[in-house]
Design an enzyme around this catalytic site. Structure first.
Site, PDB file in Angstrom:
ATOM      1  N   THR A   1       0.814  -1.214   0.000  1.00  0.00           N
ATOM      2  CA  THR A   1       0.000   0.000   0.000  1.00  0.00           C
ATOM      3  C   THR A   1       0.852   1.271   0.000  1.00  0.00           C
ATOM      4  O   THR A   1       1.971   1.273   0.532  1.00  0.00           O
ATOM      5  CB  THR A   1      -0.892   0.012   1.266  1.00  0.00           C
ATOM      6  OG1 THR A   1      -1.411   1.320   1.470  1.00  0.00           O
ATOM      7  CG2 THR A   1      -0.116  -0.360   2.514  1.00  0.00           C
TER       8      THR A   1
ATOM      9  N   TYR B   1      -1.360   0.062  10.293  1.00  0.00           N
ATOM     10  CA  TYR B   1      -1.654  -0.589   9.008  1.00  0.00           C
ATOM     11  C   TYR B   1      -0.442  -0.553   8.083  1.00  0.00           C
ATOM     12  O   TYR B   1       0.021  -1.577   7.571  1.00  0.00           O
ATOM     13  CB  TYR B   1      -2.863   0.081   8.338  1.00  0.00           C
ATOM     14  CG  TYR B   1      -3.077  -0.376   6.921  1.00  0.00           C
ATOM     15  CD1 TYR B   1      -3.266  -1.726   6.635  1.00  0.00           C
ATOM     16  CD2 TYR B   1      -3.064   0.537   5.852  1.00  0.00           C
ATOM     17  CE1 TYR B   1      -3.444  -2.157   5.328  1.00  0.00           C
ATOM     18  CE2 TYR B   1      -3.246   0.107   4.554  1.00  0.00           C
ATOM     19  CZ  TYR B   1      -3.428  -1.231   4.296  1.00  0.00           C
ATOM     20  OH  TYR B   1      -3.594  -1.659   3.004  1.00  0.00           O
TER      21      TYR B   1
END
Ligand code: UDP
Length: 331
Positions: free
Chosen positions: A119, A144
């Site tokens: 990501t 995350y």
């Protein structure tokens, strides 16, 4: 007959599109998903489905042997940034620990090719540059992003030590739906901008908010690199072919290098839907950076990835068509 590809998270939004792209190219696909956020009806026709956790090493090794798995595409993950701040251990378990276990299962079973969904969150704020290349040192700001970056680091170490090669794809803002209507974003409570705007346009929400209009950007709202989910899916088949050709491991941004503001997205949603989307200006959302756009050179040069849906209007139209059908189905 082509060899079997195992896709973790293939019952989820991006994973179902990856599975469609593989099936469209006649790859046999085994989807492994624990259905925590995936939905079994999103698993595309022609793919085999197993309800299992990719961190279950015994189960995974049995599946590798039974299906003679050749490569793994690992998408199963928890992906919500605010949730990762509130419940970090969920992210380190579901993302980091499960990825460690899956890599180890691959190595023990001689599955030597791995494609990993990462990501843009690994970059953090990318200070000083709105256009981030893969050379930018990763500085994730949230559990995350950190949980995903640790997966990248384990892959690099594994590839140095064992006969094992990998491709990391760092997704930017994935949106849109399969142009043929076979899959789309399944969550009615989605938080991502294009889903929210299209759900509002389709009448599933009364109104939506713009989080901040006073950023130092051309129109005061945040700018992002929105990338169509079917192009993201094609990046995985390109990565698979790259590994199959014997190429070396690598890390690739997956975005277009094109920036669009929140107001651009809302204008596009109004245009494709003809709806007068009710919008309220709200304060900034914590953690948002003003601008995040990728440098897309490497993936185009090395993987030969050529996007087919890089118009914002196409991304928003396919998302709107999907949301409208979801809404019609409920009425
Ligand atoms: N955004 C917004 N209203 C919404 C959802 C998002 O104004 O209902 C903004 C958000 O503040 C950010 C941009 O849209 O500036 C993209 O947010 P999204 O959650 O889609 O992706 P992110 O870049 O945070 O991963």
């Amino acid at each position: 007959m082509r060899p079997t590809i195992l896709v973790t998270g293939g019952a989820g939004y991006i994973g179902s599109h990856v599975t469609l792209a593989l099936r469209d190219q006649d790859w046999p696909v085994l989807v492994v998903d624990n259905l925590e956020s995936g939905q079994v009806d999103l698993v595309p026709d022609g793919a085999e489905f197993v309800n299992a956790d990719c961190g279950d090493a015994d189960r995974m090794r049995a599946l590798f042997a039974k299906h003679q798995v050749h490569a793994v595409i690992h998408l199963a993950a928890s992906t919500l940034v605010p949730e990762s701040v509130a419940d970090p251990m969920k992210y380190y378990l579901n993302n980091t620990v499960n990825t460690a276990s899956l890599i180890e299962s691959c190595i023990r079973s001689n599955v030597g090719m791995f494609i990993y969904s990462s990501t843009a969150a690994v970059y953090g704020t990318a200070e000083g540059s709105a256009c981030v290349s893969e050379e930018e040192p990763p500085r994730p700001l949230t559990p995350y992003g950190k949980s995903k970056l640790m997966g990248e680091e384990m892959l690099a170490d594994a590839a140095s030590a064992y006969p094992f090669r990998y491709i990391v794809l760092r997704y930017f803002n994935v949106a849109g739906a399969d142009p043929a209507g076979r899959s789309g974003q399944p969550n009615p409570d989605a938080t991502h901008l294009i889903s929210v705007a299209c759900q509002t346009a389709a009448g599933a929400r009364a109104s939506m908010e713009i989080y901040g209009t006073d950023y130092d950007t051309p129109d005061g709202t945040c700018v992002r690199d929105y990338v169509h989910v079917s192009d993201v899916a094609d990046a995985h088949t390109a990565a698979l072919e790259h590994l199959m050709r014997g190429a070396e491991s690598g890390v690739f941004n997956c975005g277009y290098g094109l920036g669009h503001s929140v107001l651009d997205v809302i204008a596009a949603a109004r245009l494709v839907s003809g709806a007068d989307i009710c919008v309220r200006e709200a304060s900034r959302r914590p953690g948002d950076v003003p601008e995040l756009v990728c440098s897309a050179q490497r993936i185009q040069d090395k993987l030969g990835w050529s996007p087919k849906h890089d118009q914002l209007s196409t991304i928003v139209r396919t998302a709107y068509e999907w949301e409208s059908r979801q809404r019609d189905g409920k009425m």
